[in-house]
Write an enzyme that holds these catalytic residues in place. Structure first.
Site, PDB file in Angstrom:
ATOM      1  N   HIS A 172      35.834  37.215  40.401  1.00 11.45           N
ATOM      2  CA  HIS A 172      34.475  37.238  39.872  1.00 11.45           C
ATOM      3  C   HIS A 172      34.431  35.261  40.078  1.00 11.45           C
ATOM      4  O   HIS A 172      35.119  34.937  38.582  1.00 11.45           O
ATOM      5  CB  HIS A 172      33.985  37.338  38.902  1.00 11.45           C
ATOM      6  N   CYS A 176      34.540  40.294  44.454  1.00  8.18           N
ATOM      7  CA  CYS A 176      34.370  41.960  43.986  1.00  8.18           C
ATOM      8  C   CYS A 176      33.580  42.694  44.898  1.00  8.18           C
ATOM      9  O   CYS A 176      34.049  43.107  45.811  1.00  8.18           O
ATOM     10  CB  CYS A 176      34.156  42.044  42.046  1.00  8.18           C
ATOM     11  N   GLU A 200      31.956  33.234  40.023  1.00  5.82           N
ATOM     12  CA  GLU A 200      30.769  32.353  39.076  1.00  5.82           C
ATOM     13  C   GLU A 200      31.753  32.230  36.807  1.00  5.82           C
ATOM     14  O   GLU A 200      30.528  32.055  36.722  1.00  5.82           O
ATOM     15  CB  GLU A 200      30.068  33.622  39.312  1.00  5.82           C
TER      16      GLU A 200
END
Ligand code: MN
Length: 249
Positions: free
Chosen positions: A222, A114, A224
């Site tokens: 993202h 990001c 994660e």
């Protein structure tokens, strides 16, 4: 083999303005994604004016992880702030750009998500759209920021397409991949030393990699938030941790 120490720069926050001194914070999800992938996450204070201490911290790191966060200050790429540019954190910009430049020299692995892909591009001499919707008419919606009503950070907002021969192609495959999208800025002019390795359907740059074999990988989404449901997203972290793992003689 020992587990690699991965540095994560923090973000400035005044938790209670006027009542508590400023803090340095970082989202727990990033720390957990690295920890569960085998790394030792290490949060870094924002001390750009103390380069000797920052350098000592850097020298103990095996890799750098760059997280999401506030906008990069446009002064870092020679522009004035537009009205649609969001909040910035200049000490964070300075620390992250310094860590990236040192890592390029030493070829320490870098994984960036990001804001991270954006600050990598700026550190190498590129620039950004201060606001995609304002400056790039015809783009699809990328700014799916969580709200109280719709807080899902794993909402799959649009697809991306990876480029042949890239690391992202190896991890995510040839077919279009659905990703989350919580950004209102994006890479405008690509920096020297980077190649585009993923794009959204509207052509917005969603992935970049170093052009010289250095493990330097940035994604605009993202991952994660997606590791539980998508083995390819986990592989971004696993491969990064593997690349950063010190080889003992
Ligand atoms: Mn996007």
């Amino acid at each position: 083999m020992s587990r690699p120490v991965i540095g994560i720069a923090t973000q400035t926050l005044e938790a209670i303005p006027g009542e508590l001194p400023p803090c340095w914070i970082m989202g727990q999800k990033y720390v957990h994604a690295l920890r569960s992938s085998g790394a030792i996450p290490w949060l870094i204070p924002l001390i750009p004016d103390d380069l000797s201490t920052l350098r000592e911290i850097y020298q103990r790191l095996d890799g750098i992880f760059l997280t999401g966060g506030v906008d990069v200050d446009p002064s870092q790429y020679g522009e004035h702030r537009a009205s649609y540019c969001g909040r910035t954190d200049p000490p964070r910009d300075a620390v992250e750009i310094q860590l990236i430049r040192w890592s390029l020299v030493d070829r320490k692995p870098i994984l960036a998500v990001c804001r991270g892909i954006q600050v990598v591009n700026v550190a190498l001499g590129g620039n950004l759209f201060q606001d995609v919707a304002s400056q790039r008419p015809g783009s699809i919606k990328h700014d799916y920021f969580p709200t109280k009503e719709a807080p899902a950070r794993d909402y799959l907002a649009h697809s991306i397409r990876t480029m042949q021969g890239s690391r992202l192609r190896a991890y995510l495959g040839e077919a279009p991949v659905l990703v989350n999208s919580m950004h209102h800025q994006a890479i405008k002019n690509l920096a020297p030393g980077l190649v585009v390795t993923a794009v959204a359907p509207d052509g917005v740059i969603e992935g970049v990699e170093g052009s010289n074999g250095h493990y330097l990988l940035g994604v605009q989404w993202h991952p994660e938030e997606l590791t539980d449901r998508d083995g390819g997203m986990q592989e971004l972290f696993t491969s990064f941790v593997r690349a950063a793992t010190p080889v003992n003689p």
